[in-house]
Design an enzyme around this catalytic site. Structure first.
Site: not given
Ligand code: PLP
Length: 367
Positions: A37, A257, A310
């Protein structure tokens, strides 16, 4: 090739593949999927997915349907689950690319059931049950009511661990036991509980979190979610920043800054062409008495000095083994400064560092 780039991000796909194999081997009786993801935690689905598929991964998890489309393009044979579930009116779009939603509410299950009945589509779905995170999934009473009467066979029954990154927490065993009870209502469905932390706890701890399928994400990309526990994960992301200029500054000079840090000694500073617009969180800066993050030269940490701008960061190179020159590259993330080191110095977690990595950097892929 952008010869004037301020930062260079090198993504080691061989290390990504090696990390997947390392995690897969921890529990050979349980399939090892890959969570990709957020554009594979910032490194890029289009490169990460083929590398993981070559290593042997066949099941991928994303959060959004668009991400599933990118996985489908990169790995036509893959099994793809969409963790954020089924948005209203999207059954067709899931079926069109054979992406499986993780159905997490009664409404989603009803919409999916109606779609299957109306179209005869054979597309499959996961069912997500909540075992203690109170985020997505059927709550345990809904699951006890719903699972025995489901009008379709779920491709996967899944739940998500909330506290596995802290091995001493008792919640993980409570979640495991509740998940084992709920899966007994649908014993034919493959079951999945473990994220990276659950995968790293392995078979030794937590009474067996592996079930049929594990879902590691962040560990694939070289970040260890279980702080303080050594792992043999390799760094995947190497970020280098260009030195814009090197300057000598007197004791007492105020840097950046707000003049937030005044130098306690005569110092040599290197000004890096990188800043918070590149995903380096401002909380990694320093002020008097409160050190921030470090970059590295020749394996020696060089502390950030003052606030992060930045597009610029000042680092103290007085103690570096060699004097950097204008145009040189300095390690911001790599073998000396890990993703988790930078995250800790910024008061955050490796996930946020990875997913915040700049699109402005020049990107290179190895392996
Ligand atoms: C993001 C996620 C994972 C992976 O989690 P990690 O901690 O990055 O290994 C697995 N299952 C679900 C439902 C997630 O949202």
């Amino acid at each position: 090739m952008n010869e004037a780039a301020g930062a260079r991000l090198t993504i080691d796909l061989a290390a990504l593949a090696a990390n997947w194999r390392t995690l897969a081997r921890l529990d050979p009786g349980s399939e090892c999927a890959a969570v990709v993801k957020a554009d594979a935690y910032g490194i890029g689905i289009a490169h990460a997915v083929p590398a993981l598929a070559d290593a042997g991964a066949t099941t991928f998890f994303v959060a959004h349907l668009d991400e599933a489309r990118a996985v489908r393009a990169a790995a036509p044979q893959a099994t793809i689950y969409v963790l954020n579930g089924l948005p209203p009116g999207c059954c067709d779009a899931f079926a069109a690319i054979d992406a499986r939603p993780a159905l997490g509410s009664v409404e989603e299950i009803l919409e999916w059931t109606a779609f299957r009945a109306a179209t005869g589509a054979a597309t499959r779905a996961a069912v997500h049950v909540d075992t203690g995170m109170t985020r997505l999934g059927l709550d345990p009473d809904q699951a006890r009511d719903c699972l025995p009467r489901l009008p379709f066979a779920p491709a996967l029954l899944m739940s998500h661990l909330a506290c596995a990154d802290e091995p001493a927490r008792p919640e993980t065993e409570r979640q495991r036991a509740l998940f084992a009870e709920l899966r007994s209502l649908k014993p034919d469905a493959p079951a999945s509980l473990a994220n990276s932390a659950g995968t790293l706890l392995g078979k030794t701890q937590g009474g067996g979190l592996g079930f049929d399928l594990r879902r590691p994400g962040v560990a694939l990309y070289g970040s260890n979610p279980v702080a303080g526990r050594p792992s043999s994960l390799r760094p995947v992301v190497w970020l280098e920043a260009r030195v814009v200029q090197v300057r000598e500054a007197t004791a007492g000079a105020a840097v950046g800054y707000g003049g937030a840090e005044r130098l306690r000694r005569r110092s040599r500073l290197a000004i890096l062409s990188l800043g918070y617009a590149d995903g380096i969180l401002r909380s990694g800066g320093s002020e008097d008495g409160a050190p921030g993050a470090c970059a590295a030269i020749g394996g020696v940490p060089c502390p950030y000095v003052g606030r992060i701008s930045m597009d610029l960061i000042a680092i103290d190179v007085t103690d570096a083994p060699e004097r950097p020159n204008r145009g040189d590259w300095v390690e911001v993330l790599g073998s000396t400064v890990s993703v988790d080191d930078l995250a800790r110095a910024c008061g955050t977690i490796g996930y946020e560092v990875l997913t915040g990595l700049s699109r402005r950097s020049e990107r290179r892929f190895l392996g």
